[in-house]
Write an enzyme that holds these catalytic residues in place. Structure first.
Site, PDB file in Angstrom:
ATOM      1  N   GLY A   1       0.865  -1.178   0.000  1.00 50.34           N
ATOM      2  CA  GLY A   1       0.000   0.000   0.000  1.00 50.34           C
ATOM      3  C   GLY A   1       0.892   1.215   0.000  1.00 50.34           C
ATOM      4  O   GLY A   1       1.811   1.292  -0.815  1.00 50.34           O
ATOM      5  N   GLU A   2       0.689   2.117   0.931  1.00 49.96           N
ATOM      6  CA  GLU A   2       1.576   3.270   1.092  1.00 49.96           C
ATOM      7  C   GLU A   2       2.145   3.264   2.504  1.00 49.96           C
ATOM      8  O   GLU A   2       1.394   3.380   3.482  1.00 49.96           O
ATOM      9  CB  GLU A   2       0.811   4.577   0.850  1.00 49.96           C
ATOM     10  CG  GLU A   2       0.766   5.001  -0.605  1.00 49.96           C
ATOM     11  CD  GLU A   2       2.146   5.133  -1.235  1.00 49.96           C
ATOM     12  OE1 GLU A   2       2.335   4.603  -2.347  1.00 49.96           O
ATOM     13  OE2 GLU A   2       3.054   5.747  -0.625  1.00 49.96           O
ATOM     14  N   SER A   3       3.458   3.123   2.586  1.00 50.58           N
ATOM     15  CA  SER A   3       4.081   3.015   3.908  1.00 50.58           C
ATOM     16  C   SER A   3       3.840   4.266   4.752  1.00 50.58           C
ATOM     17  O   SER A   3       3.649   4.163   5.972  1.00 50.58           O
ATOM     18  CB  SER A   3       5.580   2.754   3.759  1.00 50.58           C
ATOM     19  OG  SER A   3       6.172   3.731   2.928  1.00 50.58           O
TER      20      SER A   3
ATOM     21  N   CYS B   1       6.150  -5.260   0.323  1.00 43.41           N
ATOM     22  CA  CYS B   1       6.223  -3.942  -0.310  1.00 43.41           C
ATOM     23  C   CYS B   1       6.188  -2.810   0.729  1.00 43.41           C
ATOM     24  O   CYS B   1       7.185  -2.584   1.405  1.00 43.41           O
ATOM     25  CB  CYS B   1       5.115  -3.842  -1.349  1.00 43.41           C
ATOM     26  SG  CYS B   1       5.491  -2.682  -2.646  1.00 43.41           S
TER      27      CYS B   1
ATOM     28  N   ARG C   1      12.822   3.384  -1.305  1.00 38.25           N
ATOM     29  CA  ARG C   1      11.393   3.525  -1.695  1.00 38.25           C
ATOM     30  C   ARG C   1      11.262   3.816  -3.172  1.00 38.25           C
ATOM     31  O   ARG C   1      12.082   4.534  -3.736  1.00 38.25           O
ATOM     32  CB  ARG C   1      10.773   4.721  -0.972  1.00 38.25           C
ATOM     33  CG  ARG C   1      10.167   4.420   0.339  1.00 38.25           C
ATOM     34  CD  ARG C   1       9.367   5.622   0.814  1.00 38.25           C
ATOM     35  NE  ARG C   1       8.009   5.596   0.298  1.00 38.25           N
ATOM     36  CZ  ARG C   1       7.168   6.599   0.416  1.00 38.25           C
ATOM     37  NH1 ARG C   1       7.534   7.725   0.973  1.00 38.25           N
ATOM     38  NH2 ARG C   1       5.946   6.488  -0.068  1.00 38.25           N
TER      39      ARG C   1
ATOM     40  N   ILE D   1       4.991  -3.538  -7.730  1.00 37.57           N
ATOM     41  CA  ILE D   1       4.170  -2.344  -7.959  1.00 37.57           C
ATOM     42  C   ILE D   1       4.765  -1.172  -7.188  1.00 37.57           C
ATOM     43  O   ILE D   1       4.729  -1.152  -5.955  1.00 37.57           O
ATOM     44  CB  ILE D   1       2.706  -2.577  -7.514  1.00 37.57           C
ATOM     45  CG1 ILE D   1       2.115  -3.779  -8.261  1.00 37.57           C
ATOM     46  CG2 ILE D   1       1.865  -1.320  -7.746  1.00 37.57           C
ATOM     47  CD1 ILE D   1       0.769  -4.234  -7.734  1.00 37.57           C
ATOM     48  N   ARG D   2       5.333  -0.230  -7.916  1.00 40.71           N
ATOM     49  CA  ARG D   2       6.019   0.912  -7.261  1.00 40.71           C
ATOM     50  C   ARG D   2       6.805   0.422  -6.047  1.00 40.71           C
ATOM     51  O   ARG D   2       6.694   0.950  -4.938  1.00 40.71           O
ATOM     52  CB  ARG D   2       5.004   2.000  -6.885  1.00 40.71           C
ATOM     53  CG  ARG D   2       4.478   2.754  -8.116  1.00 40.71           C
ATOM     54  CD  ARG D   2       3.365   3.737  -7.798  1.00 40.71           C
ATOM     55  NE  ARG D   2       3.657   4.577  -6.637  1.00 40.71           N
ATOM     56  CZ  ARG D   2       4.488   5.619  -6.624  1.00 40.71           C
ATOM     57  NH1 ARG D   2       5.141   5.951  -7.708  1.00 40.71           N
ATOM     58  NH2 ARG D   2       4.660   6.328  -5.540  1.00 40.71           N
TER      59      ARG D   2
ATOM     60  N   HIS E   1       4.800  -8.664  -4.577  1.00 43.09           N
ATOM     61  CA  HIS E   1       3.486  -8.988  -4.010  1.00 43.09           C
ATOM     62  C   HIS E   1       3.106 -10.441  -4.283  1.00 43.09           C
ATOM     63  O   HIS E   1       2.416 -10.711  -5.270  1.00 43.09           O
ATOM     64  CB  HIS E   1       2.414  -8.102  -4.659  1.00 43.09           C
ATOM     65  CG  HIS E   1       2.467  -6.685  -4.236  1.00 43.09           C
ATOM     66  ND1 HIS E   1       1.727  -6.201  -3.175  1.00 43.09           N
ATOM     67  CD2 HIS E   1       3.163  -5.639  -4.721  1.00 43.09           C
ATOM     68  CE1 HIS E   1       1.967  -4.904  -3.040  1.00 43.09           C
ATOM     69  NE2 HIS E   1       2.829  -4.542  -3.961  1.00 43.09           N
TER      70      HIS E   1
ATOM     71  N   GLU F   1       0.909 -12.114  -2.969  1.00 37.28           N
ATOM     72  CA  GLU F   1      -0.547 -12.285  -2.841  1.00 37.28           C
ATOM     73  C   GLU F   1      -1.279 -11.979  -4.143  1.00 37.28           C
ATOM     74  O   GLU F   1      -2.482 -12.217  -4.248  1.00 37.28           O
ATOM     75  CB  GLU F   1      -1.083 -11.415  -1.689  1.00 37.28           C
ATOM     76  CG  GLU F   1      -1.231  -9.922  -1.967  1.00 37.28           C
ATOM     77  CD  GLU F   1       0.089  -9.137  -1.968  1.00 37.28           C
ATOM     78  OE1 GLU F   1       1.164  -9.749  -1.880  1.00 37.28           O
ATOM     79  OE2 GLU F   1       0.024  -7.903  -2.082  1.00 37.28           O
TER      80      GLU F   1
HETATM   81  N1  GLN Z   1       5.493   2.891  -2.994  1.00 38.92           N
HETATM   82  C1  GLN Z   1       4.867   2.403  -1.810  1.00 38.92           C
HETATM   83  C2  GLN Z   1       5.477   3.004  -0.554  1.00 38.92           C
HETATM   84  O1  GLN Z   1       6.397   3.737  -0.628  1.00 38.92           O
HETATM   85  C3  GLN Z   1       4.933   0.902  -1.749  1.00 38.92           C
HETATM   86  C4  GLN Z   1       4.171   0.329  -2.903  1.00 38.92           C
HETATM   87  C5  GLN Z   1       3.422  -0.931  -2.590  1.00 38.92           C
HETATM   88  O2  GLN Z   1       3.252  -1.329  -1.441  1.00 38.92           O
HETATM   89  N2  GLN Z   1       2.894  -1.542  -3.619  1.00 38.92           N
HETATM   90  O3  GLN Z   1       4.982   2.763   0.524  1.00 38.92           O
END
Ligand code: GLN
Length: 191
Positions: free
Chosen positions: A47-49, A79, A106, A133-134, A169, A171
């Site tokens: 997600g987004e840390s 992630c 990151r 993913i990113r 990921h 999952e």
């Molecule tokens: N870019 C996200 C972050 O910095 C991590 C991306 C992800 O969990 N798919 O938290």
């Protein structure tokens, strides 16, 4: 065995589905009272840390979960979850649980390569699918942290005792082997 999935933000449902597939029961952690239930392992999803870190603190979950991880609770971070566990994030002033001896980067693949798929060797499992993913990668591990997988010249999975992290990921693919690997870590810690 009961595994708690941090469900504040991000791809937590997919982890619950993977656990169900391998016959492991799970429940969601959304607020302080959820961690009063007993659990044997914890998954921190992608997600987004920064968002997850902020919510963890605001909801009063940060300190009790950090304490449990430090006491040996098995944890699996994917992630953003990897970033939450990293002792140091090279391109961020923040760190979060910081329980794992590694430096992460990151959004490490830039805009063009933000998301991609590959297959690579995971120590103890074999060749597995990896969806990024990113994603972050791990620039370096130290102390007791061990590298479990590398892809494209970067470390993308590591383990330190009861802590497991993947930059990708697992999952999001059909393959359940990494979740199985974590379930075995949890099982071992219960013995
Ligand atoms: N870019 C996200 C972050 O910095 C991590 C991306 C992800 O969990 N798919 O938290």
């Amino acid at each position: 065995m009961q595994i708690a999935v941090l469900a504040l933000q991000g791809a937590f449902i997919e982890h619950e589905q993977m656990l169900a597939k391998i016959g492991v029961s799970s429940f969601e952690i959304r607020q302080r009272r959820d961690i009063e239930r007993p659990f044997d392992g914890l998954i921190i999803p992608g997600g987004e840390s920064t968002v997850q870190g902020k919510l963890l603190r605001e909801l009063g979950l940060f300190a009790p979960l950090k304490e449990k991880i430090e006491a040996g609770l098995p944890v699996f971070g994917t992630c953003a979850g990897l970033l939450l566990l990293a002792e140091k994030i090279e391109n961020d002033t923040r760190s979060h649980f910081a329980t794992m001896q590694m430096t992460a980067v990151r959004n490490a693949y830039g805009r063009q390569l933000g998301s991609f798929y590959t297959e690579a060797e995971f120590k103890g499992i074999g060749i597995i699918p990896m969806t990024f993913i990113r994603a972050p990668y791990i620039a370096a591990v130290s102390g007791e942290a061990q590298v479990l997988a590398e892809a494209g010249g970067h470390i993308v999975a590591a383990r330190q005792k009861n802590q497991l992290v993947t930059a990708f990921h697992p999952e999001l693919n059909e393959d359940t082997s990494v979740h199985q690997y974590f379930a075995e870590m949890v099982e071992q810690s219960r013995l």
